[in-house]
Write a protein that holds these residues in place. Structure first.
Motif, PDB file in Angstrom:
ATOM      1  N   VAL A   1       0.838  -1.204   0.000  1.00  0.00           N
ATOM      2  CA  VAL A   1       0.000   0.000   0.000  1.00  0.00           C
ATOM      3  C   VAL A   1       0.873   1.255   0.000  1.00  0.00           C
ATOM      4  O   VAL A   1       0.622   2.207  -0.754  1.00  0.00           O
ATOM      5  CB  VAL A   1      -0.950  -0.003   1.226  1.00  0.00           C
ATOM      6  CG1 VAL A   1      -1.606   1.363   1.390  1.00  0.00           C
ATOM      7  CG2 VAL A   1      -2.008  -1.076   1.073  1.00  0.00           C
ATOM      8  N   LEU A   2       1.888   1.273   0.819  1.00  0.00           N
ATOM      9  CA  LEU A   2       2.776   2.445   0.910  1.00  0.00           C
ATOM     10  C   LEU A   2       3.511   2.689  -0.404  1.00  0.00           C
ATOM     11  O   LEU A   2       3.716   3.844  -0.812  1.00  0.00           O
ATOM     12  CB  LEU A   2       3.765   2.259   2.057  1.00  0.00           C
ATOM     13  CG  LEU A   2       3.150   2.239   3.469  1.00  0.00           C
ATOM     14  CD1 LEU A   2       4.202   1.890   4.510  1.00  0.00           C
ATOM     15  CD2 LEU A   2       2.487   3.561   3.796  1.00  0.00           C
ATOM     16  N   GLU A   3       3.911   1.627  -1.072  1.00  0.00           N
ATOM     17  CA  GLU A   3       4.586   1.761  -2.364  1.00  0.00           C
ATOM     18  C   GLU A   3       3.656   2.365  -3.415  1.00  0.00           C
ATOM     19  O   GLU A   3       4.057   3.244  -4.196  1.00  0.00           O
ATOM     20  CB  GLU A   3       5.083   0.389  -2.835  1.00  0.00           C
ATOM     21  CG  GLU A   3       6.259  -0.152  -2.029  1.00  0.00           C
ATOM     22  CD  GLU A   3       6.627  -1.573  -2.430  1.00  0.00           C
ATOM     23  OE1 GLU A   3       5.949  -2.149  -3.303  1.00  0.00           O
ATOM     24  OE2 GLU A   3       7.591  -2.130  -1.845  1.00  0.00           O
ATOM     25  N   ILE A   4       2.408   1.901  -3.419  1.00  0.00           N
ATOM     26  CA  ILE A   4       1.435   2.418  -4.384  1.00  0.00           C
ATOM     27  C   ILE A   4       1.145   3.892  -4.113  1.00  0.00           C
ATOM     28  O   ILE A   4       1.062   4.711  -5.033  1.00  0.00           O
ATOM     29  CB  ILE A   4       0.122   1.601  -4.340  1.00  0.00           C
ATOM     30  CG1 ILE A   4       0.387   0.153  -4.731  1.00  0.00           C
ATOM     31  CG2 ILE A   4      -0.937   2.215  -5.259  1.00  0.00           C
ATOM     32  CD1 ILE A   4      -0.771  -0.780  -4.449  1.00  0.00           C
ATOM     33  N   GLU A   5       1.023   4.244  -2.859  1.00  0.00           N
ATOM     34  CA  GLU A   5       0.705   5.631  -2.500  1.00  0.00           C
ATOM     35  C   GLU A   5       1.804   6.595  -2.939  1.00  0.00           C
ATOM     36  O   GLU A   5       1.516   7.757  -3.258  1.00  0.00           O
ATOM     37  CB  GLU A   5       0.470   5.736  -0.989  1.00  0.00           C
ATOM     38  CG  GLU A   5      -0.886   5.184  -0.575  1.00  0.00           C
ATOM     39  CD  GLU A   5      -1.138   5.266   0.923  1.00  0.00           C
ATOM     40  OE1 GLU A   5      -2.319   5.246   1.319  1.00  0.00           O
ATOM     41  OE2 GLU A   5      -0.154   5.330   1.692  1.00  0.00           O
ATOM     42  N   LYS A   6       3.046   6.147  -2.956  1.00  0.00           N
ATOM     43  CA  LYS A   6       4.140   7.007  -3.432  1.00  0.00           C
ATOM     44  C   LYS A   6       3.940   7.385  -4.888  1.00  0.00           C
ATOM     45  O   LYS A   6       4.242   8.509  -5.304  1.00  0.00           O
ATOM     46  CB  LYS A   6       5.480   6.282  -3.250  1.00  0.00           C
ATOM     47  CG  LYS A   6       5.956   6.188  -1.821  1.00  0.00           C
ATOM     48  CD  LYS A   6       7.274   5.416  -1.741  1.00  0.00           C
ATOM     49  CE  LYS A   6       7.736   5.258  -0.288  1.00  0.00           C
ATOM     50  NZ  LYS A   6       8.995   4.449  -0.184  1.00  0.00           N
ATOM     51  N   GLU A   7       3.429   6.475  -5.681  1.00  0.00           N
ATOM     52  CA  GLU A   7       3.178   6.751  -7.095  1.00  0.00           C
ATOM     53  C   GLU A   7       1.980   7.665  -7.291  1.00  0.00           C
ATOM     54  O   GLU A   7       1.969   8.517  -8.197  1.00  0.00           O
ATOM     55  CB  GLU A   7       2.945   5.446  -7.861  1.00  0.00           C
ATOM     56  CG  GLU A   7       4.174   4.545  -7.952  1.00  0.00           C
ATOM     57  CD  GLU A   7       3.939   3.401  -8.889  1.00  0.00           C
ATOM     58  OE1 GLU A   7       3.268   3.604  -9.935  1.00  0.00           O
ATOM     59  OE2 GLU A   7       4.406   2.280  -8.587  1.00  0.00           O
ATOM     60  N   ILE A   8       0.975   7.508  -6.434  1.00  0.00           N
ATOM     61  CA  ILE A   8      -0.263   8.288  -6.595  1.00  0.00           C
ATOM     62  C   ILE A   8      -0.033   9.743  -6.183  1.00  0.00           C
ATOM     63  O   ILE A   8      -0.516  10.670  -6.815  1.00  0.00           O
ATOM     64  CB  ILE A   8      -1.400   7.667  -5.768  1.00  0.00           C
ATOM     65  CG1 ILE A   8      -1.731   6.277  -6.325  1.00  0.00           C
ATOM     66  CG2 ILE A   8      -2.635   8.554  -5.782  1.00  0.00           C
ATOM     67  CD1 ILE A   8      -2.692   5.491  -5.468  1.00  0.00           C
ATOM     68  N   THR A   9       0.718   9.945  -5.090  1.00  0.00           N
ATOM     69  CA  THR A   9       0.946  11.295  -4.594  1.00  0.00           C
ATOM     70  C   THR A   9       2.162  11.923  -5.259  1.00  0.00           C
ATOM     71  O   THR A   9       2.168  13.043  -5.646  1.00  0.00           O
ATOM     72  CB  THR A   9       1.169  11.266  -3.080  1.00  0.00           C
ATOM     73  OG1 THR A   9       2.242  10.365  -2.777  1.00  0.00           O
ATOM     74  CG2 THR A   9      -0.087  10.832  -2.347  1.00  0.00           C
TER      75      THR A   9
END
Length: 359
Positions: free
Chosen positions: A351-359
């Motif tokens: 989840v944290l890895e995905i959020e880095k791409e989204i933000t």
């Protein structure tokens, strides 16, 4: 009209806290009822108003019960009770008299009950006394030389006065769960700042209609209940695009809820709220498994309150019906962003890895 208003939990507090809570309760009653006057005595609030406000009083947190009543002096009590009973006892067969006293008198409450009971029997000979299950009960409160007569005890919403515990923000979708969770925390003295996340184009205009109608119901409990609207549709579009490329669409609801909580936390800091309320019920939907709630909760530094966590759907719906939100909360407003197979056991690192791409 004259009302006798009763409270319960306030009794348990210290004198300093009790005074503050009673003052808050009086202020809240005035906000809901409008123009009125008050008189305070130990354990009682007397409300004087020009109109019947029964329905409004039923929605004031902190009121355990109330009674529309009539006042007379002690020396007038017998004649006054007879006059009060006319039109009330003719159609019943059994009755009882209940008396409470405050102050010093040369008689007991039971003395007054027997005397008034005998007087009523003499003037209404068709009646019989039934102390266990009377069709009609005549209540008398004697406070020094003042007497208050009534025949009805109306149940209030209970709880503690709205606002005495501070402020919370609420994730407020307008569905069945979030309004109930919000209401329960209001009942426990929390002023609520509701936040609605507008997920269009992933829902219809009916979602806005639903949240507005549900908010209007809760405004009867708190006239200041105003919903903050935050755009969430653009964020969801970006999430869907990123997850599609990664073939991780099952994580959509996890990322969606974490974003909502993060935004709610920012609002909480702006308005001075002490936490976030959600309508989560353990295991009810995929995002509410224990594993997923753990991952979702990691996004916040402030407390998340989940008053429905141990309730099932039937119990939640019962409360929704009782408080008046159910019929509006069931207006269809599905979320089209929900994946066909949402994950029930999200991985926080992922989840944290995905959020880095989204933000």
């Amino acid at each position: 009209m004259l009302y006798l208003i009763r409270y319960s939990e306030i009794f348990l507090k210290s004198e300093r806290v009790k005074k503050r809570w009673i003052n808050k309760l009086v202020k809240n009653i005035r906000r809901v009822v409008g123009d009125c006057k008050f008189r305070l005595e130990r354990g009682r609030i007397w409300l004087i108003t020009d109109e019947n406000v029964d329905e409004k009083l039923k929605k004031v947190f902190g009121i355990v019960s109330f009674s529309p009543c009539e006042h007379c002096k002690l020396e007038e009590l017998e004649d006054f009770v007879l006059k009060f009973c006319r039109g009330k006892l003719e159609s019943v067969k059994t009755f009882a008299v209940r008396v409470k006293r405050v102050g010093e008198h040369d008689f007991t409450s039971q003395d007054v009950e027997r005397k008034l009971g005998a007087l009523i029997l003499k003037n209404f000979p068709h009646l019989k006394v039934d102390l266990e299950n009377p069709e009609k009960t005549i209540y008398v409160e004697i406070r020094n030389d003042d007497c208050y007569v009534f025949d009805e005890i109306v149940k209030g919403v209970g709880g503690i006065p709205l606002g005495v515990e501070g402020k919370l923000v609420s994730l407020f979708s307008g569905g069945i769960d979030s309004p109930v969770a919000t209401w329960l925390m209001m009942k426990r003295g929390c002023k609520i700042v509701p936040i609605y996340f507008d997920i269009r184009p992933f829902t219809s205009e009916r979602a806005i209609e639903r949240v507005e109608k549900v908010a209007q119901v809760l405004r009867e409990y708190d006239p200041d209940f105003e919903v903050i609207v935050k755009d969430h549709g653009k964020f969801l579009e970006k999430v869907k695009e990123v997850l599609r490329k990664k073939k991780l669409e099952s994580y959509t609801c996890i990322l969606c809820k974490r974003r909502m909580l993060k935004v709610a936390e920012e609002v909480a800091k702006e308005v001075g709220a002490k936490g976030i309320v959600t309508g989560d019920s353990l295991g009810q939907v995929a995002s509410q498994t224990l594993d997923n709630l753990f991952v979702i909760s990691q996004v916040c530094e402030i407390p998340i309150y989940r008053p429905l966590i141990g309730l099932d759907k039937i119990e939640i719906e019962e409360i929704a019906r009782k408080i008046g939100t159910f019929k509006y909360s069931t207006i269809p407003a599905d979320c089209l962003a929900v994946p066909k197979k949402p994950t029930t056991k999200a991985n926080l690192r992922k989840v944290l890895e995905i959020e880095k791409e989204i933000t």
